[in-house]
Scaffold this motif. Structure first.
Motif, mmCIF file in Angstrom:
data_model
loop_
_atom_site.group_PDB
_atom_site.id
_atom_site.type_symbol
_atom_site.label_atom_id
_atom_site.label_comp_id
_atom_site.label_asym_id
_atom_site.label_seq_id
_atom_site.Cartn_x
_atom_site.Cartn_y
_atom_site.Cartn_z
ATOM 1 N N ALA A 1 2.918 5.872 -2.960
ATOM 2 C CA ALA A 1 4.016 6.669 -3.497
ATOM 3 C C ALA A 1 3.930 6.767 -5.013
ATOM 4 O O ALA A 1 4.432 7.709 -5.610
ATOM 5 N N GLY A 2 3.277 5.782 -5.647
ATOM 6 C CA GLY A 2 3.257 5.768 -7.104
ATOM 7 C C GLY A 2 2.034 6.409 -7.732
ATOM 8 O O GLY A 2 2.007 6.626 -8.939
ATOM 9 N N VAL A 3 1.015 6.708 -6.930
ATOM 10 C CA VAL A 3 -0.189 7.324 -7.496
ATOM 11 C C VAL A 3 0.178 8.667 -8.129
ATOM 12 O O VAL A 3 0.851 9.475 -7.502
ATOM 13 N N ILE B 1 6.953 7.779 5.957
ATOM 14 C CA ILE B 1 6.971 6.443 6.550
ATOM 15 C C ILE B 1 8.273 5.736 6.190
ATOM 16 O O ILE B 1 8.972 5.205 7.053
ATOM 17 N N THR B 2 8.607 5.758 4.900
ATOM 18 C CA THR B 2 9.786 5.008 4.453
ATOM 19 C C THR B 2 11.055 5.514 5.122
ATOM 20 O O THR B 2 11.868 4.728 5.618
ATOM 21 N N ALA C 1 0.839 -1.204 0.000
ATOM 22 C CA ALA C 1 0.000 0.000 0.000
ATOM 23 C C ALA C 1 0.872 1.251 0.000
ATOM 24 O O ALA C 1 0.589 2.221 -0.705
ATOM 25 N N ILE C 2 1.958 1.206 0.781
ATOM 26 C CA ILE C 2 2.857 2.372 0.837
ATOM 27 C C ILE C 2 3.485 2.618 -0.533
ATOM 28 O O ILE C 2 3.530 3.750 -1.022
ATOM 29 N N ILE C 3 3.932 1.519 -1.172
ATOM 30 C CA ILE C 3 4.529 1.650 -2.500
ATOM 31 C C ILE C 3 3.528 2.245 -3.482
ATOM 32 O O ILE C 3 3.848 3.121 -4.281
ATOM 33 N N ASN D 1 3.374 -0.527 -10.203
ATOM 34 C CA ASN D 1 4.059 -0.593 -8.915
ATOM 35 C C ASN D 1 4.067 -1.991 -8.333
ATOM 36 O O ASN D 1 5.069 -2.432 -7.775
ATOM 37 N N VAL D 2 2.958 -2.698 -8.464
ATOM 38 C CA VAL D 2 2.911 -4.066 -7.933
ATOM 39 C C VAL D 2 3.884 -4.961 -8.701
ATOM 40 O O VAL D 2 4.646 -5.730 -8.105
ATOM 41 N N THR D 3 3.909 -4.837 -10.033
ATOM 42 C CA THR D 3 4.822 -5.670 -10.828
ATOM 43 C C THR D 3 6.276 -5.345 -10.491
ATOM 44 O O THR D 3 7.100 -6.241 -10.297
#
Lengths: 282, 287
Positions: free
Chosen positions: A109-111, A150-151, A104-106, B276-278
């Protein structure tokens, strides 16, 4: 004849070229902005309101607006981000939930930043009826910089040696006392670094504040957090694309002020990190 | 008393830990809430494959194919430019540069990451756009190409830093083994280091591209914003992100146009989620 050493020379030359293709333009960008922006900077430019449809006067309301937004964002994001980092570094076990939180954090950050803008519009401006306001903009920016906080806070907490915790616990301190008095104080520089980088990021973002707070032209200071406000990045966008015949000097000057603000914060973060590394006791 | 206090604090910590999940879901829900309303009026197929985007004509035509192609073209161009340069720079910093220069180069790349996108857009407008215009003798320099070049710069810091980490995490004995067998430094990099770091480098490239697709301000200022299906890289295009940013200010809340912009937001959210998931899977494969 294939000579491996000649191949190596050629390959290394191209790698150097690639590196220069990144580093030189960066230097040029900064130099151009400083060179052309510096003549515009004077006390009046920094302290006056924009005049004549933003073609003259200063950028004071935009500076104040950006500072308000950034402070609001950090007031919201720092407590949540820090507690979340404490959870991840001190409490979480290696299980599915932790994996989902990290994912979820990743993703957060990517949205794309403009999607944050949409989200802020739908939730804060319309659903909670805040209207376009500093409050809505700050909250939107706050959620956007949350993953960064957070990171970095988590990294700082995790870099505190495990033995510190074990000693504290073995002396009879509770888990929270250990975190509060042993882990946190040792992680402060790292947390501070992340926070300042978050401030810099929030100060430079435009898309999330487009529909949540930014005023096209508002030659007065915001009176409360429910007011609209001007903001530096949006102001730069407006005077460079939306308003014709703005003096080049004013555009470069605004770009310089914004760039300096962001780079200054990054510099402070780097200095803190550097000093901490030198002082590190373990 | 202390027990109660600690109990409350630990619960707060747990709640904050879950906050990220909560926010991701909240973002998605609110995009759906506003965006799905469009599909009562317009079929999803017409929305995605419709060839014309005239949101304020009557009746509005809400096909985002030109915008998707615009985003695709700019992203592809940026990828072609930024991947070789970014990976090359990462190899140079990680493997070749002397220690002192290394720190300067890393600072330079970090500096690029820190520059706000609106500032990069502004610089692109005043420097790159006129250059593109003169070189190709175009009526306007606001083209997909200009956007690609500028976006390549925004992808590079991501690519460099993650690819660099991937190279550092290659076990040292791989490299030592290759060198001991008589391979040159370059042969070691090309045949041993890069293959060993490949999944990390792939993740770096994906995250760089993710950054490009989501980028808004610079692209809006440089690409010219013409919502037509592009037939070359030297014409103005409009991306998905720029459309939202440019039009949401004027869209009436609750109108079809407003719903359509949120539906574009859903598309962007899903794209970034998948990327991002990939990328995360690739990064974890390595471990």
């Amino acid at each position: 004849m294939r000579n491996p050493y000649r191949t190596q020379k050629i390959a290394f030359f191209f790698l150097l070229l690639a590196t220069l293709l990144i580093v030189i333009p960066v230097g040029l960008i900064v130099v151009i902005i400083i060179q052309k922006g510096l003549p515009a900077i004077n006390w009046q430019f920094l302290s006056d309101i924009p005049r004549q449809g933003m073609r003259a006067g200063g950028i004071f309301p935009a500076i104040v607006g950006t500072i308000c937004l950034v402070l609001g964002a950090i007031i919201f994001a720092l407590p949540i981000g820090l507690l979340a980092a404490i959870y991840l570094s001190e409490y979480s076990k290696d299980n599915l939930l932790t994996r989902i939180i990290k994912l979820a954090i990743i993703n957060l950050a990517g949205v794309p930043s403009v999607v944050y803008g949409l989200f802020g519009l739908a939730l804060f401006v319309i659903f909670f009826k805040c209207g376009a306001s500093i409050l809505a903009g700050s909250l939107t920016l706050g959620i956007m910089i949350l993953p960064l906080i957070i990171t970095s806070a988590r990294e700082a907490l995790e870099s505190v040696p495990q033995t510190f915790r074990e000693v504290s616990l073995s002396l009879g301190a509770s888990k929270w006392q250990t975190i509060r008095h042993i882990v946190l104080p040792n992680a402060i520089p790292g947390i501070l670094t992340g926070t300042i980088l978050g401030l810099g990021r929030a100060a430079g973002e435009t898309a999330p504040i487009l529909f949540t707070v930014a005023a096209f032209y508002l030659p007065q200071l915001p009176k409360s957090i429910f007011d609209q406000a001007m903001a530096l990045p949006y102001h730069l966008y407006v005077i460079s694309t939306q308003v014709p015949n703005v003096d080049e000097k004013i555009r470069y000057g605004t770009a310089l002020v914004l760039l300096s603000l962001v780079l200054f914060m990054n510099l402070v973060a780097i200095v803190i990190r550097y000093k901490f590394r030198k002082k590190k006791k373990w | 008393m202390r027990k109660i206090k600690e109990f409350i604090i630990e619960k707060l910590i747990l709640i904050s830990g879950l906050a990220s999940i909560f926010f991701v879901i909240l973002i998605f829900l609110f995009l759906l809430k506003e965006g799905l309303a469009l599909f009562k009026i317009e079929s999803p197929l017409n929305f995605i494959f419709g060839k014309s985007w005239y949101p304020i004509s009557d009746p509005p035509q809400l096909g985002i194919l030109p915008l998707i192609l615009g985003s695709l073209m700019v992203t592809l161009g940026a990828a072609i430019i930024s991947i070789p340069i970014g990976v090359g720079c990462a190899v140079y910093i990680a493997e070749i540069a002397p220690v002192k220069i290394k720190e300067i180069l890393k600072a330079g790349v970090e500096l690029l990451a820190a520059i706000p996108s609106v500032v990069l857009g502004f610089v692109g407008m005043v420097t790159l756009v006129p250059i593109v215009k003169t070189i190709f003798h175009l009526p306007t320099g606001l083209t997909a190409l200009s956007g690609s070049i500028m976006l390549a710069f925004m992808a590079m810091p991501t690519i460099v830093s993650i690819a660099e980490d991937a190279l550092y995490s290659v076990p040292k004995n791989y490299k030592e083994g290759a060198l001991a067998l008589g391979a040159t430094h370059w042969q070691t990099i090309w045949r041993v280091m890069l293959p060993a770091a490949s999944s990390g480098i792939l993740a770096a490239v994906m995250l760089g591209i993710g950054r490009v697709i989501g980028e808004t301000m610079a692209v809006m200022m440089i690409t010219g914003n013409a919502a037509v299906i592009p037939n070359s890289i030297l014409v103005p295009v409009r991306t998905l992100t720029a459309t939202i940013a440019a039009e949401m200010g004027e869209a009436v809340v609750g109108s079809e146009h407003y719903f359509a912009l949120f539906a574009i937001g859903i598309v962007l959210f899903v794209i970034s989620f998948v990327i991002n998931v990939t990328a995360d899977l690739f990064l974890h494969k390595k471990e």
